[in-house]
Structures are given as C-alpha cells and as structure tokens.
Design an enzyme around this catalytic site. Structure first.
Site, mmCIF file in Angstrom:
data_model
loop_
_atom_site.group_PDB
_atom_site.id
_atom_site.type_symbol
_atom_site.label_atom_id
_atom_site.label_comp_id
_atom_site.label_asym_id
_atom_site.label_seq_id
_atom_site.Cartn_x
_atom_site.Cartn_y
_atom_site.Cartn_z
ATOM 1 N N LYS A 129 0.539 -1.032 -0.267
ATOM 2 C CA LYS A 129 -0.125 0.019 -0.371
ATOM 3 C C LYS A 129 0.531 1.135 0.183
ATOM 4 O O LYS A 129 1.776 1.399 0.987
ATOM 5 C CB LYS A 129 -1.040 0.166 1.021
ATOM 6 C CG LYS A 129 -1.949 1.400 1.058
ATOM 7 C CD LYS A 129 -3.306 1.024 2.030
ATOM 8 C CE LYS A 129 -4.206 1.970 1.881
ATOM 9 N NZ LYS A 129 -3.361 3.500 2.166
ATOM 10 N N LYS A 327 -3.154 -2.380 7.846
ATOM 11 C CA LYS A 327 -1.854 -1.582 7.670
ATOM 12 C C LYS A 327 -0.823 -1.216 8.807
ATOM 13 O O LYS A 327 -1.347 -2.294 9.944
ATOM 14 C CB LYS A 327 -2.862 0.165 8.441
ATOM 15 C CG LYS A 327 -3.881 0.751 7.187
ATOM 16 C CD LYS A 327 -3.444 1.197 6.251
ATOM 17 C CE LYS A 327 -4.078 2.623 6.407
ATOM 18 N NZ LYS A 327 -4.153 3.596 7.025
#
Ligand code: D41
Length: 682
Positions: A129, A327
């Site tokens: 990401k 995350k």
C-alpha cells in the site's frame, strides 16, 4: 530546399520515431525498474537530437514525444473531472483478527455462491500500500488523454498537464491497446529523490517538505506544470476503471496485461497467496522489508484474485468487499515541541534533542527525538512551541521531520545555539564545512566522561554486565569514577549504597568488573574510544601490534602499514596517544593489573565485518563523518578509494569519479537509506 512545414523526409521520420522509442525505453528502465541503461549525458544527447529534429521539422513533433514532458503553460485552476467509473476506497484493518474475519467473510460468501468448495482456501493478490496519491489515467486508442485525482471518488481534478511530466507514465501504450483504458494507481516519490529535492529546495530558499507524500501532493497540485516537471514523481498501477476490452480472469492477470501495455506495475513486490495465513505471512515479510524499501508504504492491500469472485462479493458503501488494506503502525505523528536540549556525546559531538509532548508513533510512546544538528534545525525552520512531525521508522532513533507551519503559534521561538558546552562550559567548536559542533573539553567534560565510560563497559567493549548508564552517571556525578581505571577500585559495600542497588546486584557488578580484568586486546583497544577506531579496526590493530604498548609506540607510518588503516584513522590514533591524559588512563589501567590478552589469529565476525565501504558525494542527512562512524561501529571498514574489494560505494549528491569507478568495476552502489538499511540489519 526542404520545406520544414511539409512532409519530412522518410529517414527523418524514422529517426525521430526511433529516438522517441529509445528515450521512452530509457525512461522505463530508469524510473520504473531503477536500472539506468545509459548515462545522463548520453540520455541528454538523445533528447537534444530529437528536440533538434522537431524544431527543424515541426511535422515530426507528436503529442507523445518525450520532449513534451517539460510542462505546459500554467493553469488558472484545475477543472473538474467526473470519473467514468467511481474510484472506490479501501476498508482498513489494523489487527490480525480483522484480517481473519475478512477472510472468513469472503470464504463464506464464496462457498454460499458456489464459487469455491467448502474448505477450499481463497486465493488473494497481495500488494504494497504505497503512501502517495491515487490517480486515474485515461487512455484512448493508446494515447494518454486525461489524468485526474481521486477527489471524492466521483469527481476529481484534471491534472493531465502535470501527469504528462512523470517519466514512468507512458504517453502512449504498447499495442495492441484497447480503445478505452482507465488505469488507477498511486503517484509517489522515492526517499532518495525526496531528500535530493529538499536539498535543492533549501538551496533555493524554498519550502522544505516534511515527507515524500507531502512533496508528491504539493508537486501534483502545481498549477504550473513546468514546476511539476522538475519534481521526481513516480507511478505504480494497481487498478482500473472503464475498459473497452474484456479483461483477464484474475487481478493478477490484469496487472500483467497492464505491464505489457507499458504501464509501471510493482510486480517484484506482489504475491498471490492462499487463505488468511498466506495474508498474514505476506504482511509479516513486507513488514520486515519495509525499512529497506526505497519509498514509504503505510500497509499492504489484499485483493481476492478471481474477478468472478470479486463480482460475487460486490461492494459496501464506497468500498469493495473483495479488498482490504492491512495497515502498519503509523511511522509519523504530530506533537508539540516543548524545548530543545543539547546532548554531549562521547567524542564531544553536540546533538540537539527535541523534548516532546508524549506521542504514540511507530508502536511506542516517544518523548524525545533527535534534531541532528544546528544546521538541520535552521534548514527545517523548527521553532520551540511548534507542532512538529515526528518520525520513528523501525528501530531507528525517532527524529523531528519538520514543523507544521500552518499550526505555528505566535509565541514560537527560534532556537539559539550556545557557544559554551552546557555540561562543562568549555568552548564549542564547529569546523568550517562540518555540520557537527563539538565540545572541546575532552575527558574534562562530565558528559564525555560518562559517555566514554558507558562505551568502555558496553557489550562490544569490556562487556561489564550490570554496570548500566544510570549507575555510571551517578559514579561520575559523585566524582567517584574519573576515568576507566577507577572502575576497577569499586567495592561491594560502596556500590550497595547507590540508588536502586542491593548487596546482591553490587556483588554481581563487582564480579563482572573482576571478569573484565583480562580483556581481549581488541576489546581493550575498542574500549578506549579512539575516534574512527571501530571493532574491526581495533581487531586489526590488536593482531598487528600484539600489545597495547606496541600500539602506543607506533609511528604514523607503522599505523598506515596496517591493512585498511588510512590517514584519517592513523592520525586519530596518533593524536589520541599524544594526549597525556589518554596515556595516563592506559597507564592507570595497567597499574590496576588489567592485562589485555593477545588475540588468536582468526578474525571474529560482526555485523558489517569484512565489508569495506567508500563514501562519496553529499549524503542527504548524514555528514560523511557520521556515516563513517556508523559503519566503523558496526564493524565495517571505510576506505578512500574504490577497488574490486570494495563491498559498497555509498553515493550522495554530486558523487564524482568514485561513483563512475564503482560502476565500471561492478561494485554495488547504495544511497544513504540503503546504508541505514544495512546498518539496521547488521
Ligand atoms: O497502493 C495503494 N495505495 C493502493 C490503493 C493499492 N495498492 N490498491 C488499491 N486498490 C483499490 C481498489 C481495490 C479499490 C481498486 C488502492 C485503492 N483502491 C485506493 N487508494 C486510495 C483510495 C483507494
């Protein structure tokens, strides 16, 4: 006579077309694969030749010519673009349990729909990401016709002129290209490019960016695309919108197809995995790689690989149910800068340290962060009272990245460097051209004495267990220990009276001190804390001279005859032993009955041991001296000239002939972040 406005001759058209193709190939090699295929000068020559042809025969100029990446006339404002297919957002997860729940939900739905068999694991495509900005590129008949920011997902801003300046984005796709293709991906900046940009910004007295994402955003939102053209932006594709052709059956397959069309896809970092365990495994391996990547990522993204399965799963709100962003803990946070303390190190180097309102970043609560040196404070324009961005990446010491200017209070105070050492009052010296200020007090300075002692008793030196920093500080503050030799006079009774000490721990420490009375000679030399003498050099010196007396007697010439001892190290050793108080410390140690033991002949292994580094050019955050110190203390060696035996050349801005030599010898070249990664792994 040739009419420049008429049809150019065949050979000119052919040459222009070849040049365009060749230049774009070099762009791809350089900006997408990070593997330059020619030198800058040759590249410029190709570009100039093409420019000359285009000037002479305007008809050879095409809108997708690489000469057109220099930016267009400034805009008054960005116009709005409605995305043909909405740009969705990603659901977020922070915890493993959320990932397990995601996989279960996906698997259950797919089993129910008959897409997979019960107990059959789901196949996922995993990606990094990237921490940049989402962008949509629209190609029609293979030509880039429009580029837009994500905006609210429905409507974004037209940033076509800016996007056309990004070298890794093809202006034309390889054929066969579909009639319409919308590509989604992330625009970002590499660390090294970001550091270089900030150095240039500082030189021109322009805005310093706090991080690569901020720099990428600022560059993309320029109304003047000539400015964007000078910003080192990059792009990786990860998705698509409207597409006129039918697509491959898997996400993975679509990305391969995009790559074939010439779009940059981060294939090396992708993986297809099975089930939740595969996802978590990918998360862990990327987490380990994270600090060595050349760009920032804030997590990983999991996508169900089969497009049929994706359709079955559908959407909730604005996010697809087939994808999840997992995350990492944030590496940056904002907090208040309460004050700036000066810390004096072992060699007198003075480091400004930020005192911060406690903030949770990189998985821990941080109250102190380094500001590196005075020049850095000025360069970043950090003021006391500012809200600052604090960064803690991996195990690296937290640092203040920069101020949040929009939040600067009226009372924010500019930092004033002092001229005398805050600990001992000695003069502070800052040699011309060096970033680091130093206290000139030497071992007269309490701080240097403490740090020297802490270094000497450390694990890599005399290895006196239990003798921690706090105890050393107390011993120095009470003037009980003035030099290393005094440590060997400590008794159990007196130690037991110190803060947080009992008889048992005092006994253990005295025992550890006794055990250090016969240190290996290399540890003894390393413990002395001679500047530029790291573990590896200490061990070379121990082997060469065989005794401490031999080393103390050595002339500069003799020192230079030791493998890998260069002029800087030799001078530093000579200087050290020419100081009477240093000779006294050694004499006192020997008087105390300390007996350094000569070494066997096999060299010991440590982090970077056996690796020789050459430093060249200006590094973004470290001085060359700081880099050398870091390498030496990790057991590596630093040399002034490049040879086949060089393990790495660490190159910064304006690296010259050493870099060229490294390239011609095939020696690995890394930048400062590469070096930091090596040190982190060492
Ligand atoms: O690297 C990224 N930041 C990234 C963002 C990625 N690798 N994949 C993404 N995939 C999507 C979907 C699945 C919705 C096409 C994304 C994003 N979206 C995204 N980025 C910003 C908003 C959404």
């Amino acid at each position: 006579m040739l009419d420049p406005h008429g049809t150019p001759p065949e050979d000119v058209l052919a040459r222009a077309s070849n040049l365009r193709a060749e230049i774009e190939q070099h762009n791809q090699a350089y900006y997408v694969h990070d593997q330059p295929t020619i030198g800058d000068a040759q590249y410029d020559a190709l570009l100039r030749e093409l420019q000359a042809l285009e000037q002479r025969f305007p008809a050879v100029l095409t809108s997708d010519s690489p000469t057109q990446r220099v930016g267009a006339a400034p805009l008054a404002a960005f116009s709005a673009v409605t995305h043909a297919v909405a740009m969705l957002s990603l659901a977020n997860a922070f915890e493993e349990e959320e990932v397990l729940a995601f996989d279960k939900r996906v698997a259950d739905t797919l089993v129910q729909a008959g897409v997979i068999k019960p107990s059959e694991p789901v196949t996922y495509a995993c990606e990094l990401k990237l921490d940049g900005l989402a962008i949509s590129l629209r190609y029609e008949a293979g030509h880039l016709v429009q580029a837009a920011t994500r905006g609210d997902g429905q409507t974004g801003e037209d940033v076509t002129a800016n996007i056309r300046t990004i070298r890794s984005i093809p202006l034309r796709l390889n054929s066969p290209a579909p009639a319409v293709l919308e590509v989604r991906g992330e625009v970002f900046m590499n660390h090294a490019d970001f550091e270089r940009l900030n150095v240039m910004q500082a030189q021109r007295q322009e805005k310093i960016f706090v991080n690569p994402r901020n720099a990428a955003a600022g560059s993309l939102r320029q109304l003047d695309s000539k400015i964007t053209a000078q910003r080192p932006l990059r792009f990786f594709a990860y998705g698509w919108g409207e597409v006129s052709d039918s697509l491959p059956a898997t996400h993975d397959g679509v990305l391969q197809w995009l790559a074939k069309l010439g779009l940059p896809v981060n294939r090396e970092q992708h993986a297809t995995v099975s089930g939740a365990l595969g996802l978590l495994d990918y998360y862990r391996t990327v987490g380990e790689r994270r600090s060595g990547l050349p760009y920032d990522i804030d997590g990983v993204v999991y996508k169900v690989n089969s497009r049929q399965a994706q359709r079955v799963l559908g959407f909730v709100a604005r996010a697809p149910r087939f994808a999840l962003a997992h995350k990492f803990p944030a590496q940056e946070a904002m907090t208040e800068l309460l004050g700036i303390d000066l810390q004096v190190g072992r060699t007198g180097a003075i480091t400004p340290v930020a005192r911060l309102a406690p903030v949770f970043v990189g998985g821990v609560t941080v109250t102190n962060a380094t500001l590196h040196n005075e020049d850095e404070i000025t360069r970043k324009d950090v003021r006391i009272g500012d809200t600052v961005v604090v960064r803690r990446a991996g195990d690296v010491i937290p640092e203040v990245v920069g101020p949040v200017l929009s939040a600067r209070p009226a009372h924010a105070q500019v930092f004033q460097m002092v001229s005398a050492c805050p600990v001992c009052g000695s003069t502070i010296e800052k040699p011309e051209g060096e970033a680091v200020a130093r206290c000139t007090g030497g071992l007269f300075c309490g701080a240097q004495r403490k740090q020297s002692l802490i270094h000497a008793v450390g694990r890599k030196a005399l290895d006196i267990e239990g003798l921690g920093d706090k105890l050393v500080e107390q011993l120095v503050d009470r003037a009980r220990v003035k030099s290393l030799a005094d440590l060997f006079t400590l008794t159990v009774t007196e130690l037991a009276a110190y803060d947080r000490m009992g008889v048992k721990s005092a006994q253990n420490i005295v025992q550890a001190i006794e055990a250090a009375r016969q240190p290996a000679l290399d540890r003894f030399i390393f413990a002395l804390g001679i500047r530029h003498v790291g573990q590896a050099t200490a061990s070379d010196l121990a082997r060469h001279f065989g005794s401490i007396e031999g080393l103390m007697r050595a002339s500069e010439e003799e020192l230079l005859s030791v493998a890998d001892v260069g002029p800087v190290v030799a001078q530093s050793i000579e200087h050290f032993f020419s100081e009477p108080h240093n000779r006294e410390v050694v004499a006192a140690l020997l008087d105390q009955g300390i007996e350094p033991q000569p070494l066997a002949t096999r060299p010991q292994q440590s982090g970077l041991s056996g690796l020789t580094f050459v430093l060249t050019g200006t590094l973004p955050t470290w001085t060359r001296e700081q880099a050398a110190e870091a390498i030496l203390s990790a057991g590596g060696k630093v040399s002034g000239s490049v040879s086949k035996k060089t393990a790495y050349v660490v190159a910064g801005e304006d690296a010259g002939s050493k870099l060229t030599k490294a390239q011609s010898l095939g020696v690995s070249v890394i930048d400062e972040s590469g070096l930091k990664a090596l040190l982190g792994d060492a």
